[in-house]
Design a protein around this motif. Structure first.
Motif, PDB file in Angstrom:
ATOM      1  N   VAL A  44       0.838  -1.206   0.000  1.00  0.00           N
ATOM      2  CA  VAL A  44       0.000   0.000   0.000  1.00  0.00           C
ATOM      3  C   VAL A  44       0.865   1.244   0.000  1.00  0.00           C
ATOM      4  N   GLN A  45       1.961   1.239   0.725  1.00  0.00           N
ATOM      5  CA  GLN A  45       2.840   2.406   0.743  1.00  0.00           C
ATOM      6  C   GLN A  45       3.432   2.676  -0.647  1.00  0.00           C
ATOM      7  N   ALA A  46       3.838   1.617  -1.325  1.00  0.00           N
ATOM      8  CA  ALA A  46       4.384   1.765  -2.680  1.00  0.00           C
ATOM      9  C   ALA A  46       3.322   2.309  -3.633  1.00  0.00           C
ATOM     10  N   ALA A  47       2.099   1.815  -3.507  1.00  0.00           N
ATOM     11  CA  ALA A  47       1.012   2.277  -4.376  1.00  0.00           C
ATOM     12  C   ALA A  47       0.667   3.736  -4.093  1.00  0.00           C
ATOM     13  N   ILE A  48       0.683   4.123  -2.836  1.00  0.00           N
ATOM     14  CA  ILE A  48       0.416   5.519  -2.478  1.00  0.00           C
ATOM     15  C   ILE A  48       1.499   6.422  -3.065  1.00  0.00           C
ATOM     16  N   THR A  49       2.745   6.006  -2.916  1.00  0.00           N
ATOM     17  CA  THR A  49       3.855   6.785  -3.461  1.00  0.00           C
ATOM     18  C   THR A  49       3.734   6.931  -4.976  1.00  0.00           C
ATOM     19  N   ALA A  50       3.429   5.841  -5.661  1.00  0.00           N
ATOM     20  CA  ALA A  50       3.292   5.868  -7.122  1.00  0.00           C
ATOM     21  C   ALA A  50       2.129   6.764  -7.540  1.00  0.00           C
ATOM     22  N   HIS A  51       1.016   6.658  -6.844  1.00  0.00           N
ATOM     23  CA  HIS A  51      -0.148   7.483  -7.186  1.00  0.00           C
ATOM     24  C   HIS A  51       0.159   8.961  -6.959  1.00  0.00           C
ATOM     25  N   ALA A  52       0.802   9.270  -5.859  1.00  0.00           N
ATOM     26  CA  ALA A  52       1.152  10.664  -5.575  1.00  0.00           C
ATOM     27  C   ALA A  52       2.066  11.215  -6.661  1.00  0.00           C
ATOM     28  N   ALA A  53       3.041  10.430  -7.069  1.00  0.00           N
ATOM     29  CA  ALA A  53       3.958  10.877  -8.119  1.00  0.00           C
ATOM     30  C   ALA A  53       3.234  11.060  -9.450  1.00  0.00           C
ATOM     31  N   ALA A  57       0.519  14.883  -6.585  1.00  0.00           N
ATOM     32  CA  ALA A  57      -0.118  15.227  -5.316  1.00  0.00           C
ATOM     33  C   ALA A  57       0.885  15.009  -4.182  1.00  0.00           C
ATOM     34  N   SER A  58       0.600  15.582  -3.063  1.00  0.00           N
ATOM     35  CA  SER A  58       1.419  15.353  -1.878  1.00  0.00           C
ATOM     36  C   SER A  58       1.236  13.904  -1.441  1.00  0.00           C
ATOM     37  N   ARG A  59       2.350  13.206  -1.241  1.00  0.00           N
ATOM     38  CA  ARG A  59       2.280  11.817  -0.795  1.00  0.00           C
ATOM     39  C   ARG A  59       1.541  11.736   0.540  1.00  0.00           C
ATOM     40  N   TYR A  60       1.825  12.665   1.430  1.00  0.00           N
ATOM     41  CA  TYR A  60       1.162  12.712   2.733  1.00  0.00           C
ATOM     42  C   TYR A  60      -0.350  12.862   2.560  1.00  0.00           C
ATOM     43  N   ASP A  61      -0.766  13.775   1.694  1.00  0.00           N
ATOM     44  CA  ASP A  61      -2.201  13.997   1.480  1.00  0.00           C
ATOM     45  C   ASP A  61      -2.879  12.751   0.908  1.00  0.00           C
ATOM     46  N   VAL A  62      -2.202  12.085  -0.012  1.00  0.00           N
ATOM     47  CA  VAL A  62      -2.757  10.854  -0.587  1.00  0.00           C
ATOM     48  C   VAL A  62      -2.917   9.809   0.505  1.00  0.00           C
ATOM     49  N   GLU A  63      -1.876   9.611   1.311  1.00  0.00           N
ATOM     50  CA  GLU A  63      -1.949   8.605   2.371  1.00  0.00           C
ATOM     51  C   GLU A  63      -3.069   8.922   3.362  1.00  0.00           C
ATOM     52  N   GLN A  64      -3.178  10.172   3.761  1.00  0.00           N
ATOM     53  CA  GLN A  64      -4.227  10.550   4.707  1.00  0.00           C
ATOM     54  C   GLN A  64      -5.622  10.348   4.115  1.00  0.00           C
ATOM     55  N   ALA A  65      -5.787  10.645   2.838  1.00  0.00           N
ATOM     56  CA  ALA A  65      -7.079  10.442   2.185  1.00  0.00           C
ATOM     57  C   ALA A  65      -7.435   8.962   2.120  1.00  0.00           C
ATOM     58  N   VAL A  66      -6.443   8.124   1.843  1.00  0.00           N
ATOM     59  CA  VAL A  66      -6.680   6.672   1.799  1.00  0.00           C
ATOM     60  C   VAL A  66      -7.087   6.172   3.178  1.00  0.00           C
ATOM     61  N   LYS A  67      -6.326   6.541   4.196  1.00  0.00           N
ATOM     62  CA  LYS A  67      -6.634   6.089   5.555  1.00  0.00           C
ATOM     63  C   LYS A  67      -8.010   6.580   6.003  1.00  0.00           C
ATOM     64  N   LYS A  68      -8.329   7.822   5.684  1.00  0.00           N
ATOM     65  CA  LYS A  68      -9.637   8.369   6.055  1.00  0.00           C
ATOM     66  C   LYS A  68     -10.753   7.609   5.349  1.00  0.00           C
ATOM     67  N   ALA A  69     -10.571   7.338   4.065  1.00  0.00           N
ATOM     68  CA  ALA A  69     -11.600   6.619   3.299  1.00  0.00           C
ATOM     69  C   ALA A  69     -11.832   5.227   3.866  1.00  0.00           C
ATOM     70  N   VAL A  70     -10.777   4.553   4.249  1.00  0.00           N
ATOM     71  CA  VAL A  70     -10.905   3.190   4.770  1.00  0.00           C
ATOM     72  C   VAL A  70     -11.467   3.202   6.179  1.00  0.00           C
ATOM     73  N   ARG A  71     -10.949   4.031   7.021  1.00  0.00           N
ATOM     74  CA  ARG A  71     -11.350   4.016   8.432  1.00  0.00           C
ATOM     75  C   ARG A  71     -12.735   4.591   8.651  1.00  0.00           C
ATOM     76  N   HIS A  72     -13.171   5.463   7.778  1.00  0.00           N
ATOM     77  CA  HIS A  72     -14.524   5.985   7.912  1.00  0.00           C
ATOM     78  C   HIS A  72     -15.548   5.068   7.267  1.00  0.00           C
ATOM     79  N   ALA A  73     -15.104   4.167   6.424  1.00  0.00           N
ATOM     80  CA  ALA A  73     -16.003   3.240   5.757  1.00  0.00           C
ATOM     81  C   ALA A  73     -16.295   2.013   6.608  1.00  0.00           C
ATOM     82  N   GLN A  74     -15.414   1.738   7.577  1.00  0.00           N
ATOM     83  CA  GLN A  74     -15.606   0.547   8.414  1.00  0.00           C
ATOM     84  C   GLN A  74     -14.971   0.793   9.767  1.00  0.00           C
TER      85      GLN A  74
END
Length: 80
Positions: A44-53, A57-74
């Motif tokens: 997941v970290q590698a995918a976040i880094t690749a997507h940010a690049a 986008a900011s890698r940090y912002d991408v990671e936070q958005a992913v975590k928020k989407a997952v943790r708020h969904a369940q």
């Protein structure tokens, strides 16, 4: 970041599920599960880094958005 790709959400959920499986394990079982969790987390970290690049986008912002989407969904799968 408004839109989180489904693939990133799936990878993060997988990593969280592997982390949750650590609960109650000891010894060799714990070590084996820890390796599975680390592999899932690395993916997941590698995918976040690749997507940010790719999206400039900011890698940090991408990671936070992913975590928020997952943790708020369940609920946290480690808390049962």
């Amino acid at each position: 970041m408004a839109d989180v790709p489904d693939e990133l959400i799936k990878l993060e959920r997988s990593a969280e599920e592997e982390r949750a499986k650590l609960a109650g394990l000891t010894g060799d079982e714990y070590d084996a599960q820890l390796r599975r969790w680390r592999q899932a987390s690395d993916a997941v970290q590698a995918a976040i880094t690749a997507h940010a690049a790719a999206t400039e986008a900011s890698r940090y912002d991408v990671e936070q958005a992913v975590k928020k989407a997952v943790r708020h969904a369940q609920e946290d799968p480690a808390v049962e």
